[in-house]
Design an enzyme around this catalytic site. Structure first.
Site, PDB file in Angstrom:
ATOM      1  N   GLY A  50      -1.950  49.533  15.845  1.00  0.00           N
ATOM      2  CA  GLY A  50      -2.216  49.513  17.283  1.00  0.00           C
ATOM      3  C   GLY A  50      -1.003  49.130  18.106  1.00  0.00           C
ATOM      4  CB  CYS A  51       2.150  47.493  17.520  1.00  0.00           C
ATOM      5  SG  CYS A  51       1.351  45.909  17.658  1.00  0.00           S
ATOM      6  CD  GLN A  52       3.923  52.635  23.102  1.00  0.00           C
ATOM      7  OE1 GLN A  52       4.257  51.685  23.804  1.00  0.00           O
ATOM      8  NE2 GLN A  52       4.015  53.877  23.513  1.00  0.00           N
ATOM      9  CB  SER A  53       7.354  48.226  18.478  1.00  0.00           C
ATOM     10  OG  SER A  53       7.510  48.480  19.839  1.00  0.00           O
TER      11      SER A  53
END
Lengths: 139, 417
Positions: A50-53
């Site tokens: 769920g994190c872009q990074s």
């Protein structure tokens, strides 16, 4: 220090800044100081979804307290994690589970970051609390 | 990098301050700082006349069209139908029957992939796209190719982000059933030699779709001169509202294709035994169309007509060239996409700086750029980068905004490196 006292400390730190640009710079500086995570913990199973990074979170229990270490390819995300670690790492599991983390809104973090980033932040918090729930139930 | 070749006189004569007054959002603030909007390739801002048209439509014109005999319905129908002619003239189509209203470029390409593909693609046939396509000109073709057991072929590009015409020509075969190619790349800025590509394809009787989502914004496009079979573009990137776009198709191509969706408007007669379809373009416009946004798109076209488009495009080119030149002078900055023919887009990476961190820092200064893959993941894979920082210009941007970006990038390097 208690979770609430640590949150208060962060809020006071951020009161020094008027502008979001200054707060951002401060978060970056905190992120740059976050101790690096040992490569052996940079595993897919430690990656937060769920994190872009890319964000890796390693948690462990010692003497009845929960400890967190983390890393990311984004310095800003490292800054966010560093704030969470400051408040949550080294606390009793029950304290981590119940931590209000209201400081995130008080310092204006959530209102300034993009929705995708805010979702990533929520995923990090959720994962930290899940570890604590797991450890709490073992104790 | 060479300095801009445009005449200084031409640039000085372009009255950007007057233009900026037509765009109310440009005087707003972001995080308390004056907005510097350099994310135009994602979506353009809207002139006041377009915004007002939407208000006027809902205030005094709103009714369903092509159905009612009443006053409002007739008036709304007339305005709606007028836009088809405006768009026809805008791209110099031969007939208004060749203009299909869709939701945007993505839907236009999906429509052709689905309808043309179902009719014309068979096992072993090939669809040809390029290495710099947006996901919306990749995925619809992958889907129909999978369904029809056809093969998707990719024209390679070099490290500057350019297609080789020789390689392209060698990929055109008797198996190729359609070429679908981007006019101007949204992540690299490359302007492809589409006219020549169409000529080469037509020499083998292969039709060509041109994805002009970016191209329509920075070039005067004449579909009869290009001779493309299909052209797809979105309203929201060309000063119009979101949710409306255009599929241009040559009359013969549209006539030959089966409908895309079923419903009202697209039929001529319906019974439970048999339905006959309406004529083009209505055959492809099932259901109540996006009336308000189509009408406001017409106003966006009017706005383009009211300005000197060629001067505006030259001015945009000047901003892009200056921005590229100044960025290239900063140590640690690497431009991604250095084709000899480019429009509007400047994509770059900074050594040892996360693109999203830099983009976010620029945002704290009020500077809006895009960071990431720009829906062109294969392009990023070719350049072995996770993503870029992208600044994209419109004729309402200023050289001061370019300088603000350059200063912002220098600050970002200082903080983040």
């Amino acid at each position: 220090m208690s979770v609430l006292d640590l949150e208060k400390e962060i809020i006071e730190d951020f009161e020094l800044f008027d502008e979001w640009e200054e707060k951002y710079q401060y978060i970056i500086e905190i992120g740059q100081k976050l101790p690096p995570l040992d490569d052996k913990y940079k595993l897919d199973e430690n990656k937060i979804k769920g994190c872009q990074s890319s964000v890796w979170l390693h948690a462990y229990a010692k003497d009845g307290l929960v400890y967190f270490e983390a890393d990311s390819d984004s310095t800003f995300v490292k800054g966010e994690i560093a704030l969470l670690i400051k408040v949550l790492s080294g606390q009793p599991a029950a304290e981590v589970v119940n931590a209000p983390l209201a400081f995130i809104d008080t310092i204006g973090l959530r209102q300034h970051i993009a929705v995708t980033r805010a979702n990533g932040l929520s995923s990090m918090i959720k994962q930290m609390k899940l570890y604590a729930v797991g450890m709490n139930s073992k104790q | 990098m060479e300095k801009t070749t445009l005449t200084e006189k031409g640039i000085a004569e372009f009255n950007v301050e007057e233009i900026r007054r037509n765009f109310p959002i440009l005087s707003t603030k972001a995080h308390g700082k004056p907005l510097v909007y350099l994310d135009n390739a994602a979506s353009s801002q809207k002139p006041q006349v377009v915004i007002q048209k939407l208000v006027d439509y809902y205030s005094s014109l709103n009714a369903n069209i092509h159905r009612g005999v009443h006053y409002l319905s007739q008036k709304a129908s007339q305005e709606f139908d007028d836009v088809r002619v405006k768009v026809q003239e805008f791209i110099n189509a031969a007939s208004e029957r060749e203009i299909v209203f869709v939701r945007g470029t993505t839907e236009a390409i999906n429509l052709v992939a689905s309808s043309f593909g179902r009719k014309n693609l068979n096992a072993g046939d090939e669809v040809l796209i390029s290495a710099m396509e947006h996901h919306s000109n990749i995925v619809p073709w992958q889907m129909i190719c999978e369904e029809r057991k056809a093969v998707l072929k990719v024209i390679p590009m070099n490290d500057r982000g350019e297609i080789s015409l020789d390689e392209y020509a060698s990929l055109l075969s008797s198996k190729t059933k359609i070429v679908s190619i981007v006019h101007t790349s949204n992540s690299l800025g490359t302007v492809n030699p589409v006219k020549e590509m169409i000529r080469l394809a037509h020499a083998k009787n292969i039709p060509v779709l041109v994805d002009a989502a970016q191209g329509i914004v920075h070039t005067v496009i004449d579909v009869q001169d290009l001779d493309c079979d299909f052209l797809a573009f979105s309203g929201h990137k060309m000063l119009g509202p979101t949710g409306v776009g255009i599929l241009y198709g040559k009359e013969k191509q549209l006539e030959d294709m089966p409908p895309y969706q079923g419903g009202g408007e697209m039929i001529s007669s319906v019974s439970f035994e048999k339905t006959t379809y309406n004529e083009i373009p209505f055959k492809f416009e099932a259901g109540t169309p996006n009336i308000a946004d189509v009408i406001a798109l017409g106003t966006a076209v009017d706005y383009y007509k009211s300005i000197d488009r060629n001067a505006a495009f030259e001015y945009e080119h000047y901003l892009m060239t200056e921005c590229s030149r100044l960025l290239a002078e900063i140590p640690g900055v690497r431009l991604i996409g250095t084709a000899s023919n480019k429009a509007s887009v400047v994509s770059f990476v900074i050594d040892n700086v996360n693109a999203m961190d830099a983009g976010m820092y620029l945002d704290t200064m009020g500077i809006a750029v895009r960071t990431g893959q720009h829906c062109t993941a294969p392009v990023m894979q070719q350049f072995c980068i996770p993503g870029t920082i992208r600044a994209s210009f419109m004729f309402y941007n200023t050289i001061e905004e370019v300088h603000a970006l350059i200063e912002g990038v220098k600050k970002a390097i200082k903080l983040l490196k």
